[in-house]
Design a protein around this motif. Sequence first.
Motif, PDB file in Angstrom:
ATOM      1  N   SER A   1      46.889  41.327  40.988  1.00  0.00           N
ATOM      2  CA  SER A   1      47.025  42.465  41.889  1.00  0.00           C
ATOM      3  C   SER A   1      47.457  41.938  43.255  1.00  0.00           C
ATOM      4  O   SER A   1      46.963  40.916  43.725  1.00  0.00           O
ATOM      5  CB  SER A   1      45.696  43.213  42.006  1.00  0.00           C
ATOM      6  OG  SER A   1      44.886  42.645  43.006  1.00  0.00           O
TER       7      SER A   1
ATOM      8  N   THR B   1      43.074  36.005  36.283  1.00  0.00           N
ATOM      9  CA  THR B   1      43.320  37.428  36.607  1.00  0.00           C
ATOM     10  C   THR B   1      43.316  38.204  35.292  1.00  0.00           C
ATOM     11  O   THR B   1      44.356  38.697  34.859  1.00  0.00           O
ATOM     12  CB  THR B   1      44.676  37.639  37.328  1.00  0.00           C
ATOM     13  OG1 THR B   1      45.725  37.052  36.520  1.00  0.00           O
ATOM     14  CG2 THR B   1      44.697  37.028  38.701  1.00  0.00           C
TER      15      THR B   1
ATOM     16  N   ILE C   1      53.124  40.272  39.256  1.00  0.00           N
ATOM     17  CA  ILE C   1      52.166  41.364  39.452  1.00  0.00           C
ATOM     18  C   ILE C   1      51.840  41.964  38.081  1.00  0.00           C
ATOM     19  O   ILE C   1      52.738  42.224  37.277  1.00  0.00           O
ATOM     20  CB  ILE C   1      52.768  42.459  40.368  1.00  0.00           C
ATOM     21  CG1 ILE C   1      53.023  41.915  41.782  1.00  0.00           C
ATOM     22  CG2 ILE C   1      51.861  43.694  40.425  1.00  0.00           C
ATOM     23  CD1 ILE C   1      51.783  41.570  42.566  1.00  0.00           C
TER      24      ILE C   1
END
Lengths: 82, 476
Positions: free
Chosen positions: B161, B156, B149
């Motif tokens: 997320s 990303t 995360i």
Amino acid sequence: MAKETGVLKEACVVIDAEECKACYLCVHHCPQQVIEVSEGINRKGFHPARYKGTGCTGCGICFYACPEPSAITVYRKGAVKQ
Amino acid sequence: MASKILKKPDSFFESFSRRSGPDKVSTHYCPGCGHGVLHKLIAEAADDLGIQDRCVFINPVGCSVFAYFYLDFGNIQVAHGRAPAVATAVKRVHPHAIVISYQGDGDLAAIGGNNILQAANRGENITVFFVNNAIYGMTGGQLAPTSLIGQRTATTPRGRSAENDGYPMRVCELLATLEGPTYIERTSLRTPKLTQKTRKAIRKALQYQMENRGFSLVEILSPCPTGWKVDPVKSLDWMEQQLEAYFQLGVFKDVGDERPAKADPERDLWSANYGTAIDLPTDLDAKLPEASPAPKYRNPSLKIAGFGGQGVLLLGYTLAEAGMLSGYHVTWIPSYGPEMRGGTANCQVGISEERIGSPIVSNPSVLIATNLPSMDRFEPEIREGGLLLYDRSLIDRKPNRTDIESIAIPATSVADELGNSRAANMVMLGAYIGKTGLLSRESVMEALDLVIKRKNLIDLNIKAIDKGIEYGRGAR
Ligand SMILES: Cc1ncc(C[n+]2csc(CCOP(=O)(O)OP(=O)(O)O)c2C)c(N)n1
Ligand code: SF4
Ligand code: SF4
Ligand code: SF4
């Protein structure tokens, strides 16, 4: 460089400067801090790691830290070196 | 005795001659890459366990796709994520082999997720080394199922997320819930101590396979400085603070003691007792055709194609079965269209006096076509000098090729006259054996008995085959 041969009275590490990719994991992990970064540049364009020349205990930590198959050879005390 | 010299293990090739370019000594891995360290640990373990000649290494897709440049084992490079399936096949055919499925996190946990799940669940007696570097290395650092995360990757850029990309997948924990696996451990290459733990785990996993104790998986948290965009020494901090914080190290399952060591299975298809493992029919001669087929009809590779529902798969299956009963080596691969009825279907059949290397028939020596689209599609693929049999009741054109032998059989009309047009496939089968003499009528009848489930249809099929044989012989 003169070649050492015969039964070694002290452990030592041999780093093949041309095989080193300069990740310096060996420098970082060596508990005796006897590996350093050399000023010269190898054919790959890296400053290879280099043994300071004394103080290696032959623990083997650098050998197992190094990703390259033939960059590092460790000779323990009593090893026969050719 | 502890070894006095630590040097490149013998299980590496002396020279990496498979590498292109002038450098035959170094690997293609980036500085500080965990793959290189792992290769060394695996090679050294193979040396020490004395299994180099037994190891079959399954090379994945990913940065380690070229592990076969370096490791002097049996090597197979496989499709992305499919290493456990190929490992399963190799292990079952060669129970004596030590089969290593080596996979990255993209390979194992993304595209190959179900493959590893099923192999683990079956408790396959293989060893999996799962290299978790929390990223797709080879393709330039995209998000992996194991990326953390907040981790910035090419896909990303603002960080992973949970809402959008889900949570990082803990593979060991997941697999440890299954009954199948014997041994599951997660280790790391972050420190010398942890590397030694990894070294031990690798040996244990291989040892378990040698003792036939079942499925082992070692997940190795492994640095990818390039993908993480940090220098190799800095990568260790990230491993400690982030990676190991989420992926707990340790043994998740070890039931080796409950799955006691077993001796190697007797039956190894490639070992000396191959002949006794698979009994060939003893009354072989009785089933061979009266006259041996002309050389050009021996060892055929057939393609049999038509509409789904025309029975082309059954035709091929019956031929293969009859071939097997006659003592030939045979293969049969069906290929279905997306629809069960009305779509196209074909199968590939090999019938050979020698072992068949590959069951794939891309250029058939014999094409049996029962509808026009199949003839249009496959006629150009027939080998020069090959044989084409087609159902002229349904195909209203002549073959285009002049360099092949072709026979038109009114199969559907003949079957109609016998009372059921669906027996046309057996008319074609009869025509084929009548023409070539490859298989005896008796072997086909015996095969029919095995493959036709509705016994009241056997009579019709026998009549259809006999009609076909007449046509085939007539065309000799
Ligand atoms: C079927 C297929 N899909 C996608 C790709 C592209 N691809 C190549 S390597 C890779 C991911 C590799 O990541 P990982 O398994 O983590 O190995 P690493 O490179 O990090 O060692 C992908 C998606 C491919 N080669 N084949
Ligand atoms: S063997 Fe141990 S002491 Fe010698 S250089 Fe390598 S890490 Fe340092
Ligand atoms: S670990 Fe190997 S490649 Fe990295 S700096 Fe040391 S000798 Fe060079
Ligand atoms: S991209 Fe990452 S995994 Fe691939 S070779 Fe480089 S450091 Fe290793």
